[in-house]
Design an enzyme around this catalytic site. Structure first.
Site, short mmCIF file in Angstrom:
data_model
loop_
_atom_site.label_atom_id
_atom_site.label_comp_id
_atom_site.label_asym_id
_atom_site.label_seq_id
_atom_site.Cartn_x
_atom_site.Cartn_y
_atom_site.Cartn_z
N SER A 79 -9.92 -1.10 7.07
CA SER A 79 -9.17 -0.89 5.83
C SER A 79 -8.49 -2.14 5.28
CB SER A 79 -8.14 0.23 6.02
OG SER A 79 -8.79 1.46 6.08
N SER A 120 -9.46 1.31 3.11
CA SER A 120 -8.58 2.13 2.31
C SER A 120 -7.45 1.36 1.61
CB SER A 120 -7.95 3.23 3.18
OG SER A 120 -7.10 2.67 4.17
N LYS A 159 0.86 -1.20 0.00
CA LYS A 159 0.00 0.00 0.00
C LYS A 159 0.89 1.24 0.00
CE LYS A 159 -3.79 1.79 2.96
NZ LYS A 159 -4.60 1.47 4.16
#
Lengths: 70, 468
Positions: free
Chosen positions: B187, B163, B85
């Site tokens: 997330s 996310s 990420k």
């Protein structure tokens, strides 16, 4: 919590520090966010933290949240 | 039941890929080239990629092949490509935290989690897309990212979740073998459920967050998205352990060994959810419970006895800490470059939280966590649907979604409990549904054993998205 509490705090403490003035759209969204914040504050202040069965817990507030040990 | 041997190579587990590498049936260079091509083609088509790292990855793959050929130090992860990420710093990359307002935060070093996987021999192939600033100010829709809405490999008209959007989508699309994500509230588990992959949210303090963007210091956790629970165990073994550079990271090391566990000794509770409006979720969930019974478990109803307003406290703390962490940016003229104006407003509003109110929220949190942890007197593991909804449509604001969201993110994240989301079936639109297993702090071993046993008896995690 008074309605408008977060707005008053924002206007007094934060708005003077903003680099730019806010657009009308962002200002409108900000007011909604501040109202939502007032709602959260209401919930938090309605909870009587001293009334729980172990009131001493309320004085143990810490950023290390009870899970750092096995 | 589908067998892993039936799957195309990009969709095989780390365990399986590692065996192929060990036997010399494939080289890391070939594997890395394959994933780089898929990242470029499939990954980018889903808006899952923040930055490709082809030169670095191919050089690292060459080194890994040489290590394997010369009998040098190697682990299960040696030569396995992964994605991270864009919340994690990595040498030679532009770290933007998913934000169109951040050209490069300038952290030219490896975050502890990235370094740990590299040290275990894994190969960073790409930085992956994410919701801008991990969505700390809340956001209105899938478009809240510098890379645009991350599309779901099961159906491009739906969102991949967030996310850790790109981490979920890239694993689901077979564009990486696994990915690093992070969770403050949902997330990891949300993109795992939406994308039909396995997502592990370890205990708060299990994995160092050094070099990862802070959203909420007291709630952020590094997480894992992978194809199987077994792979999550392999990765957690490489990632877990104390780190003086992250004061929250006091956790012990971890050593995953799949195999026998005493299912009959585990007390499993079913967390109640009202599924009357989501019959497909209820049907899949009840089938999952039946499978857990076949694994030797005896789940019984469980209930969290709470008086503290857990979700409100969690929201408040994230808002306060997120706005504090990004205060200078929020006050600057760059704030309005964020893609989502609701997020801009939420971040601004968070600056109006006073110290005494924040401390009060932490006081209530202490009480709430104490109440939450009472459940572990009666149970060793909890089970629930990860969410009550399938992946949301990508072109509509979240508030237009009429299906109840459900989820267990507030309690689990406020208390720092570990959890894992596993594919458990499909919803009314043929999109994946997730099963969540939740454990007490630092009980990842039990969590992974049960999840692994579940995946040995099911093949939901082996189903492939039609879009890829």
């Amino acid at each position: 919590m008074d309605s408008g509490y977060s707005r008053d705090v924002f206007d007094a403490a934060i708005r003077p520090m903003l680099a730019n003035s806010l657009s009308a759209e962002l200002e409108s969204l900000l007011q909604k966010s501040l109202q939502q914040l007032d709602g959260l504050l209401d919930t938090i202040h309605q909870f009587d933290v001293e009334s729980v069965s172990e009131p001493a817990l309320a004085f143990q507030a810490t950023l290390r949240t009870g899970n750092a040990t096995e | 039941m589908i067998s892993e041997f039936d799957l195309p190579v990009p969709f095989r587990s780390i365990r399986h890929l590692s065996k192929l590498l060990s036997r010399g049936e494939v080289t890391s260079t070939a594997l890395t080239s394959m994933y780089l091509e898929r990242l470029e083609k499939q990954g980018r088509s889903f808006n899952a990629v923040a930055q490709m790292l082809p030169e670095y990855a191919l050089q690292a793959a060459n080194d890994a092949d040489r290590a394997r050929n010369t009998g040098g130090d190697r682990s299960t992860l040696t030569g396995i490509p992964f994605g991270a990420k864009d919340l994690f710093a990595a040498v030679g990359t532009h770290t933007r935290w998913g934000s169109p307002a951040h050209d490069d935060v300038g952290w030219n070093f490896d975050a502890a989690a990235v370094a740990a996987l590299k040290s275990a021999g894994a190969i960073l192939a790409a930085k992956l897309a994410m919701v801008e600033l991990a969505g700390g100010g809340s956001y209105s829709g899938a478009g809240a990212s510098s890379t645009g809405p991350c599309l779901n490999p099961w159906n491009r008209e739906h969102w991949a979740g967030g996310s850790s959007s790109g981490s979920g989508a890239a694993v689901a699309a077979g564009a990486v073998a696994c990915a690093l994500g992070s969770e403050t509230w949902g997330s990891v588990t949300v993109p795992a459920a939406f994308c039909g992959v396995t997502g592990l949210r370890p205990t708060y303090g299990r994995i160092s967050r050094y070099g990862a963007m802070a959203l909420s210091w007291s709630m952020d956790k590094v997480g894992i998205l992978a194809r199987t629970a077994d792979d999550c165990g392999i990765l957690l073994s490489a990632l877990a352990g104390a780190d003086v550079r992250d004061p929250s990271c006091t956790g012990p090391s971890f050593n995953w060994v799949p195999g026998h566990f005493k299912a009959e000794d585990l007390r499993v509770g079913i967390l109640a959810h009202d599924m009357t409006r989501t019959p497909e979720v209820e049907q899949s969930f009840m089938a999952a419970i039946d499978t857990l019974v076949l694994c030797g478990l005896h789940p019984v109803p469980a209930e969290l006895n709470l008086t503290a307003p857990v979700d409100s406290v969690a929201s408040f703390i994230i808002m306060a800490e997120g706005s504090a962490a990004h205060r200078e940016f929020i006050l600057s003229n760059k704030l309005t470059q964020l893609a989502d104006s609701v997020q801009q407003a939420g971040l601004l509003a968070g600056l109006a939280i006073t110290t005494s109110d924040y401390i009060r929220a932490q006081q209530i949190r202490t009480v709430a966590v104490n109440q939450l942890n009472q459940i572990w007197k009666d149970f060793d593991l909890l089970v629930a649907p990860t969410l009550l909804t399938e992946a949301l449509p990508v072109d509509r604001p979240f508030v237009d979604n009429e299906t109840p969201w459900g989820g267990n993110g507030g309690p689990g994240n406020l208390a720092g409990w570990p959890s894992i989301s596993l594919p458990m079936g499909f919803g009314p639109n043929a999109l994946p549904l997730g099963l969540e297993l939740i454990a007490p702090p630092f009980a990842e071993e039990a969590l992974l054993h049960v999840a692994h046993a579940y995946q040995l008896k099911t093949d939901w995690h082996l189903r492939l998205p039609l879009c890829v």
